[in-house]
Design a protein around this motif. Sequence first.
Motif, short mmCIF file in Angstrom:
data_model
loop_
_atom_site.label_atom_id
_atom_site.label_comp_id
_atom_site.label_asym_id
_atom_site.label_seq_id
_atom_site.Cartn_x
_atom_site.Cartn_y
_atom_site.Cartn_z
N GLN A 88 51.71 21.74 21.80
CA GLN A 88 50.28 22.03 21.65
C GLN A 88 49.78 22.94 22.77
O GLN A 88 48.93 23.80 22.54
N ASP B 116 46.92 29.34 11.46
CA ASP B 116 45.60 29.93 11.61
C ASP B 116 45.17 30.69 10.36
O ASP B 116 43.99 30.72 10.03
N THR C 71 51.94 29.36 14.80
CA THR C 71 50.51 29.48 15.13
C THR C 71 49.81 30.40 14.13
O THR C 71 48.76 30.06 13.59
N ARG D 201 46.76 31.02 21.12
CA ARG D 201 45.43 31.23 20.54
C ARG D 201 44.44 31.81 21.55
O ARG D 201 43.50 32.51 21.17
N LEU E 166 50.74 26.41 21.76
CA LEU E 166 49.91 26.90 20.65
C LEU E 166 48.52 27.29 21.15
O LEU E 166 47.98 28.33 20.76
N ASP E 167 47.96 26.47 22.03
CA ASP E 167 46.64 26.78 22.61
C ASP E 167 46.71 28.06 23.44
O ASP E 167 45.79 28.89 23.41
#
Length: 71
Positions: free
Chosen positions: A25, A68, A64, A32, A28-29
């Motif tokens: 995570q 999205d 990702t 982003r 992924l953050d």
Amino acid sequence: MTAPAKGNPASYFPAIEKKYGRPVQEWLDLIRSSPLTKHMELVAWLKTEHGLGHGHANALVAHTRANDEQA
């Protein structure tokens, strides 16, 4: 929970967490939050700035972007 199919980007997640010591995570953050938008730009950035291997970086970016786009 069943294991992800091979070839699925998420199938790399356990190895990524083990090798780099950070939860998926977080990666992924991080992706982003990047100002980069192109797939290979993000892959290159993860490799050069964060030391990921190509396959792991590619899997994280692919996952990702796919998630999205569905949202």
